[in-house]
Design a protein around this motif. Structure first.
Motif: not given
Length: 797
Positions: A627-630, A683-697, A789-796
């Motif tokens: 999963a990845a998120l910007l 602005g400020l940009l934060f980005a991470l790709q993770s094999p152990v955590c979903e996009a919402a996490g 911008l993320a590879s998954g949906a946000p948390s409910l």
């Protein structure tokens, strides 16, 4: 144009065996360095696959004279520079690009970490998890699986058939035997006589060499045997035809060659240059005429001494065409073996290579200089031997990819759904074709190039620096195609592929991006070539088109998201052609003016409006288990004081972000934090790709990290604050180098800001206090405009 980069780089061999090479780029502001250790994954003990890669990671985690928070990585990050490393089959590279005045402290830290690492046991346990995550991502990468499948065709036992990334199962850090092997590998290979350092910067080459020699001469003379693990034969092939279960059907050819020669690099450069050339008479043009493929991509997967493994990809080729493709490639090689035009082709390729080297950044040039020039007679002799091997086909591997299920192949380090195919019963018939070597490019020869007249353009020119260097030319124009921006971009890239290859071959770097507002193009390279090249390329981008294009191949997930980041911050729609140049002379500016129907002054775009949404979440579906998120947080206000405070906040947070999310939480191995401009929005940009955590996490972890920073920011003393401020100041000064200055001016144009804006931010930065930093942090947390911008949906929740 003076090609400084075409001159031989001065070399020194020290008494302890270390090799130093340097070259001056008078126009550069940074120093690029590449330190190569002549040992890689093929030199590690077979019992511990991945040991060499693991050691490369461990070296950054503390050394005798510098703890991890004072070592190379932390030092370079504090100064806004870059550092990286990579482990290849037969060498390991450590690279940096830093301000010229930091060369000595950077080299001192680099040598300390290479020669006196701590190799702490707790750090090893943590870093093994990072490597395991990296292994999982690489093992799912489509290109890596094809590379690994081609390696299975080689003779049994050759290490090109093993996947040597390393994971939990192979990195037995708790074992005493593993620890002995790790330290023995380090002691044997990380010695002065196994090191080659290349430096490229604004200082004279002899001065660069003096700085390096003063530090390297203190290294002890090599002790003991540092020989490579014996290289096994690549041939004969054990599986010449293979079928790989793969999500992207296609045809790939491997070429395995084994010759009695010292180095095939220069010959391979000429061969690949010729294979890629789309000019009439060449292999690619012939394959298109025979309707066997649309594009050909060739690259070297492995090269050491007289051995090499090539990979050839054929776009749009089907399994039914594989035999014909193989026969065509063999006939092309047989027909051109010993051709009298090869010496001229070699000279042409060398001139093009000198142009490319001229336009490289200091770091890219330092990497390139790790492979010095070779004697032309040896190059042509080895080239003919390569062609002879290709014509015979005894090292030719055919790999078909498709969706048919296959049993698992017993590969080392990675499971592959792969099986052998039966031999071809009879050679494929193929129409005769008049193969010949492509001629010289008119752009390189200085010949007149026919071009279309460009429409009304708004242009702005800035003079180049006195020391010369590559120039830059930016264009922005409206889209004439229909469809979404990704489809339009794919179409424009496909349409311009041949021309962009010609430009990149001659040192013109092309970067094309398409958004709903229009397309933007940056060209960087020799000033004398940019107007003529623009006259060829820009009309292609302005013309209407409706042909479908294949979707671009998916790369690393985080890079895919970064490429789509501009969709979060759209510019005003382009209505005409706009251009900005830096470093063009009067004659080149006149050339550009002649190309346009009319020219007027370029006016700045309006400033980007602020959105009123709280969290604007965009989901991009991507294959794979990672999963990845910007997260992009635009500036809350456009004044220079706010921007200065947010830039300083980004400078402070970037190292802490890396330490917390990668080092402590071990969420992923690919991440970024800092101040960034997206289209016209800053602005400020934060980005991470993770094999152990979903996009919402991932989003929750980033938000938690930001909330936790107030106490650390409040604890900063004046000395630390000054250090962060000083590291930012160079980036806010008007750049001297043409390319850096051009990028500054173009980004200011897109943001609708005047040229003096950066100097004003610099002045505001010098007056910032800790209270300003804390206020910026509060603004960030309470901002009404976070864009995701993320590879998954946000948390409910």
């Amino acid at each position: 144009m003076t090609l400084h980069a075409a001159l031989p780089a001065p070399v020194r061999r020290l008494a302890n065996g270390a090799l130093l090479r340097a070259q001056q780029q008078p126009w550069a502001q940074q120093v690029g360095l590449c330190l190569r250790v002549a040992a890689g994954s093929h030199d590690e003990p077979p019992a511990y696959p991945g040991l060499a890669h693991f050691l490369e990671h461990l070296l950054f985690l503390g050394s005798r004279n510098h703890s991890s928070d004072q070592g190379l990585m932390a030092f370079v990050q504090r100064h806004g520079a870059m550092v990286n490393a990579s482990t290849q089959a037969r060498h390991t590279d450590f690279v940096c690009e830093v301000p010229a005045e930091l060369l000595q402290p950077v080299l001192r830290r680099l040598l300390d970490m290479l020669c006196q690492p701590l190799l702490d046991s707790e750090a090893q346990l943590r870093e093994r998890e990072v490597l395991h995550a990296e292994y999982q991502a690489r093992s799912q990468d489509a290109d890596s699986r094809i590379d690994h499948a081609l390696g299975q065709a080689l003779a049994a036992g050759h290490r090109c058939g093993a996947f040597l990334a390393g994971d939990r199962s192979t990195l037995a850090v708790e074992s005493a035997e593993f620890q002995r092997a790790l330290r023995a590998y380090h002691q044997r290979h990380y010695q002065a006589g196994r090191m080659c350092l290349t430096l490229v910067g604004p200082q004279p080459a002899e001065q660069l060499l003096d700085i390096a020699e003063a530090l390297f001469e203190a290294l002890p003379v090599d002790e003991g045997d540092a020989c490579h693990v014996p290289t096994l034969d690549l041939l004969p092939l054990r599986a010449p035809r293979l079928y790989l279960q793969h999500s992207r059907p296609g045809i790939h050819l491997g070429v395995a060659v084994q010759l009695q020669t010292r180095n095939l690099r220069a010959s391979l450069d000429v061969l690949l240059d010729t294979l890629h050339d789309p000019a009439p008479g060449g292999l690619l043009a012939g394959l298109r005429e025979l309707q066997l493929c649309r594009q050909l991509q060739a690259r070297v997967l492995y090269q050491h001494a007289g051995q090499c493994l090539l990979r050839l990809d054929f776009t749009a080729a089907s399994a039914e065409q594989s035999a014909a493709l193989r026969a065509a490639v063999q006939r092309w090689a047989a027909q051109l073996q010993g051709d009298a035009a090869w010496p001229q082709r070699l000279q042409h390729q060398q001139r093009a290579a000198a142009l490319r080297l001229f336009g490289l950044s200091p770091l890219a040039a330092a990497r390139a200089l790790q492979s010095p020039a070779q004697d032309d007679s040896h190059t042509l002799r080895d080239l003919n031997s390569l062609l002879a091997c290709l014509a015979r086909g005894d090292g030719l591997i055919e790999l078909q990819c498709g969706e048919q299920a296959q049993p698992l192949w017993p590969a080392i380090g990675l499971d592959l759904p792969l099986q052998t195919l039966p031999p071809v019963s009879s050679p494929a018939p193929i129409p005769s074709h008049p193969w010949r070597l492509p001629g010289n490019d008119p752009l390189l020869c200085g010949a007149a190039v026919a071009s279309a007249v460009l429409p009304l353009a708004a242009l702005r020119h800035h003079p180049g620096q006195a020391e010369g260097g590559p120039a830059a030319l930016y264009w922005r124009g409206p889209c004439s195609g229909a469809g979404d921006s990704a489809a339009i971009e794919a179409g424009l890239l496909a349409r311009s592929a041949d021309l962009r290859w010609r430009g990149e071959r001659l040192g013109i770097t092309c970067q094309l991006n398409v958004q709903a507002a229009g397309w933007s193009l940056s060209l960087r390279g020799p000033a004398s070539l940019l107007p003529a090249f623009s006259a060829l390329l820009v009309p292609l981008l302005l013309a209407a088109f409706d042909q479908p294009a294949e979707p671009a191949a998916q790369g690393m997930l985080l890079r895919v998201l970064l490429q789509r980041l501009p969709q979060l911050c759209e510019l005003p729609r382009a209505s005409r052609l706009e251009g900005l140049s830096v470093g063009l002379g009067a004659s080149e500016q006149a050339q550009l003016a002649e190309l346009c129907v009319a020219v007027e002054a370029l006016a700045d775009l309006p400033s980007a409006p602020c959105s009123e949404t709280r969290i604007d979440w965009h989901q991009v579906a991507q294959p794979g288990t990672d999963a990845a998120l910007l997260l992009f947080c635009p500036l809350p206000a456009g004044d220079v004081c706010t921007e200065a405070a947010w830039r300083l906040l980004g400078q402070v947070l970037q190292g802490r972000f890396y330490q917390r999310l990668r080092g402590e939480l071990q969420l992923g191995y690919a991440l970024f934090a800092g101040f960034h401009q997206v289209e016209g929005c800053r602005g400020l940009l934060f980005a991470l790709q993770s094999p152990v955590c979903e996009a919402a996490g991932i989003f929750d972890h980033i938000r938690a990290f930001l909330r936790e920073q107030w106490q650390a920011l409040a604890a900063l003393d004046d000395t630390a604050l000054s250090r962060y401020r000083d590291a930012l100041l160079p980036a806010l000064s008007p750049a001297k180098a043409n390319l850096a200055r051009a990028e500054q001016l173009w980004q200011l144009h897109l943001a609708g800001l005047p040229e003096v804006h950066l100097q004003r931010v610099q002045q505001a930065l010098t007056a910032l206090t800790q209270n300003d930093l804390l206020q910026a942090h509060e603004q960030l947390l309470s901002a009404s405009d976070w864009r995701v911008l993320a590879s998954g949906a946000p948390s409910l929740a």
